[in-house]
Write a protein that holds these residues in place. Structure first.
Motif, PDB file in Angstrom:
ATOM      1  N   SER A 124       0.850  -1.198   0.000  1.00 34.36           N
ATOM      2  CA  SER A 124       0.000   0.000   0.000  1.00 34.36           C
ATOM      3  C   SER A 124       0.882   1.243   0.000  1.00 34.36           C
ATOM      4  N   HIS A 152      -9.721   7.411  -9.317  1.00 36.23           N
ATOM      5  CA  HIS A 152      -9.262   6.748  -8.080  1.00 36.23           C
ATOM      6  C   HIS A 152      -7.779   6.460  -8.239  1.00 36.23           C
ATOM      7  N   ASP A 156      -6.395   3.357  -7.238  1.00 36.04           N
ATOM      8  CA  ASP A 156      -6.261   1.942  -6.877  1.00 36.04           C
ATOM      9  C   ASP A 156      -5.219   1.227  -7.730  1.00 36.04           C
ATOM     10  N   ASP A 157      -4.903   1.785  -8.885  1.00 37.00           N
ATOM     11  CA  ASP A 157      -3.901   1.178  -9.767  1.00 37.00           C
ATOM     12  C   ASP A 157      -2.595   1.957  -9.619  1.00 37.00           C
ATOM     13  N   ARG A 158      -1.641   1.336  -8.932  1.00 39.77           N
ATOM     14  CA  ARG A 158      -0.354   1.992  -8.662  1.00 39.77           C
ATOM     15  C   ARG A 158       0.332   2.495  -9.925  1.00 39.77           C
TER      16      ARG A 158
END
Lengths: 130, 163
Positions: B84, B97, B99-101
């Protein structure tokens, strides 16, 4: 603040002989600061490398940014990514917008923020009693 | 038929100024501004370069913060990024968002660039640049520290990704 931070770091690296390219979405902040090379992705803040879960777009964006290290011939070189954000014509107008009906809510957010950060209250802030 | 004109980019400095005024702040933030910009010419072909990745994300456990909560330069093995990341920054929470690094810390895209011969390789560590309102801290403390670490890693160039 992210765009200013990487711009200032890039300037320091450049001044010390390391070529850089900044990849980001806030054109005005980066160009106001002034960097050697900027690959501009006109996307909402947070996803400068491409759409989430789209590795092909991300790889193409990063490859194009990297090529700028070699192709730029002088400072303040900006190249705009050809990719478009998802079909959502209104995203540019929404970010951090200030609407009259939000005035009281935003002032309350600001007051809470100043308390959390130990900053002095705004001059016309209501005085807490009791 | 002529192409559609591109929409004007978001005026982030103006939006930020208006937003903070609405929060009740009296003094506008002064953004860093320079007339000139230093420019380093590559000493070798891009395809022969060891390229470092710099981001403004931090570790999810916030171990990059000192006792007062102020962020410090953070470095991490590119082969073992944390599960994370700390992305508590000013990004567009209405439009997208994080959420996808790979949308902001493109380790895999950099590896693809190396595999495709665009660069020689990704430097062994990536680095988290601390975001700070203080220009002085960034210029006099954090940027020199990132330079030192890039030199340790033998980086020839750097890609800096702003969230």
């Amino acid at each position: 603040m992210c765009h200013q931070t990487v711009s200032l770091v890039a300037r320091h690296l450049e001044a010390n002989g390391i070529p850089t390219v900044v990849l980001g979405s806030a054109l005005d902040i980066v160009e106001h600061c002034g960097v050697a090379r900027f690959y501009f992705s006109d996307f909402p803040l947070g996803n400068p490398c491409g759409h989430p879960w789209n590795p092909d777009m991300q790889a193409a964006t990063v490859a194009a940014a990297l090529r700028l290290i070699e192709s730029a011939t002088g400072p303040r070189t900006t190249v705009r990514s050809p990719f478009e954000w998802k079909p959502d014509p209104d995203w540019r107008g929404r970010y951090n917008r200030v609407r009259p009906e939000d005035r009281e809510k935003l002032l309350a957010i600001g007051d809470a923020r100043r308390i959390a950060r130990g900053q002095p209250p705004r001059k016309e802030a209501p005085v807490r009693r009791g | 038929m002529s192409p559609q004109p591109q929409p004007a980019p978001v005026p982030y400095m103006e939006r930020t100024r208006n937003y903070y005024r609405a929060l009740g702040y009296e003094d506008d933030y002064v953004w860093a501004h320079f007339e000139d910009a230093p420019f380093a010419r590559p000493a070798k072909p891009l395809a022969a370069m060891n390229v470092a990745l710099v981001s403004t994300a931090g570790p999810g456990d916030r171990s990059n913060r000192d006792a007062r909560g102020r962020k410090q330069v953070w470095s991490c093995d590119a082969a073992a990024p944390p599960a994370s990341l700390d992305t508590d920054l000013a990004w567009d929470r209405e439009a997208t968002h994080m959420d996808d690094r790979e949308t902001f810390l493109p380790i895999e895209a950099m590896r693809k660039a190396a595999a495709g011969g665009i660069i020689a390789r990704l430097a062994r560590r990536f680095h988290g640049a601390p975001t700070d309102y203080s220009h002085r801290k960034t210029m006099e403390v954090d940027a020199p520290e990132i330079l030192r670490r890039l030199r340790e890693d033998g980086a020839d160039a750097a890609l800096l990704v702003a969230i």
